[in-house]
Design a protein around this motif. Structure first.
Motif, mmCIF file in Angstrom:
data_model
loop_
_atom_site.group_PDB
_atom_site.id
_atom_site.type_symbol
_atom_site.label_atom_id
_atom_site.label_comp_id
_atom_site.label_asym_id
_atom_site.label_seq_id
_atom_site.Cartn_x
_atom_site.Cartn_y
_atom_site.Cartn_z
ATOM 1 N N ALA A 134 -8.361 67.030 15.323
ATOM 2 C CA ALA A 134 -9.169 68.155 14.839
ATOM 3 C C ALA A 134 -8.721 68.598 13.441
ATOM 4 N N ILE A 135 -7.418 68.649 13.222
ATOM 5 C CA ILE A 135 -6.896 69.034 11.909
ATOM 6 C C ILE A 135 -7.278 67.989 10.864
ATOM 7 N N LEU A 136 -7.182 66.714 11.226
ATOM 8 C CA LEU A 136 -7.541 65.634 10.314
ATOM 9 C C LEU A 136 -9.019 65.709 9.934
ATOM 10 N N VAL A 137 -9.881 65.945 10.903
ATOM 11 C CA VAL A 137 -11.315 66.060 10.628
ATOM 12 C C VAL A 137 -11.587 67.269 9.729
ATOM 13 N N LEU A 138 -10.906 68.378 9.973
ATOM 14 C CA LEU A 138 -11.083 69.581 9.157
ATOM 15 C C LEU A 138 -10.691 69.329 7.709
ATOM 16 N N ALA A 144 -17.185 60.012 -0.724
ATOM 17 C CA ALA A 144 -16.052 59.369 -1.398
ATOM 18 C C ALA A 144 -14.721 59.850 -0.824
ATOM 19 N N ALA A 145 -14.721 60.991 -0.152
ATOM 20 C CA ALA A 145 -13.481 61.524 0.418
ATOM 21 C C ALA A 145 -12.954 60.661 1.551
ATOM 22 N N TRP A 149 -14.425 66.561 1.525
ATOM 23 C CA TRP A 149 -15.820 66.174 1.312
ATOM 24 C C TRP A 149 -16.523 67.286 0.538
ATOM 25 N N ARG A 150 -16.349 68.527 0.980
ATOM 26 C CA ARG A 150 -16.993 69.684 0.351
ATOM 27 C C ARG A 150 -16.425 69.934 -1.053
ATOM 28 N N VAL A 151 -15.125 69.722 -1.251
ATOM 29 C CA VAL A 151 -14.518 69.874 -2.582
ATOM 30 C C VAL A 151 -15.151 68.870 -3.542
#
Length: 190
Positions: free
Chosen positions: A24-28, A46-47, A34-36
């Motif tokens: 869960a932490i990795l996905v977050l 690209a993230a 991704w958003r950055v």
């Protein structure tokens, strides 16, 4: 009865809980990156692509592509990685304290960068912001305008000279053109 701790239900539950928490932490963090990337005008996907995400990060912070080499070499990657995170936080208008947060608690500070109203201000690296005439230090020029290299600038930047558009003298006004048919002289009426 022989008790084996590795097969107890308690250890299995703790392992599953820890695994799901880590996932869960990795996905977050990945979603936040991704958003950055999207806030900086780059593709968000690209993230999740190894190596390419570093290249895109270098574009976001305004560093040259040669940095990919420094970020992949052992030992130098730690220094350049921390430097890149500092430039990333500065690109979003954050301070060095935020950089420390990105290093120590990325699962808290990447979501703060990607999922809040933090705005991308542009690359913070001096190379991307332009430097001013004949120096790469911008306003922090240690030479205070006295370049000890003279015309032999080691930064390979051409001197900035103002270019003026060629000026042409104003055209002389045209004299009035005579009428095509002569006007007969007027005679006084008596």
């Amino acid at each position: 009865m022989d008790y084996n701790a590795s097969t107890s239900p308690m250890s299995t539950g703790v392992g599953l809980f820890g695994g799901f928490t880590y996932l869960a932490i990795l996905v977050l963090v990945v979603y936040s990156m991704w958003r950055v990337f999207e806030k900086a005008g780059k593709p968000g996907w690209a993230a999740i692509v190894p190596i390419y995400n570093i290249i895109v990060l270098l574009e976001i912070i305004g560093k040259p592509p040669i940095w990919i080499l420094w970020m992949l070499l052992p030992c130098t990657n730690i220094v350049f990685g921390i430097w890149a995170l500092n430039l990333l936080s500065k690109s979003f208008g954050k301070s060095e304290g935020f950089t420390i947060g990105l290093i120590l608690l990325p699962f808290v500070f990447f979501p703060l960068l990607g999922l809040t109203d933090a705005k991308y201000l542009g690359p913070s690296a001096k190379e991307a912001n332009g430097f001013g005439p004949n120096n790469q230090f911008g306003t922090n020029n240690p030479f205070n305008g006295n370049n000890p290299f003279g015309a032999n600038n080691p930064f390979n930047q051409p001197p900035v000279t103002p270019t003026a558009a060629p000026t042409t003298p104003p055209a002389a006004p045209n004299p009035p053109t005579p009428p095509s048919t002569p006007i007969p002289p007027s005679t006084p009426e008596a």
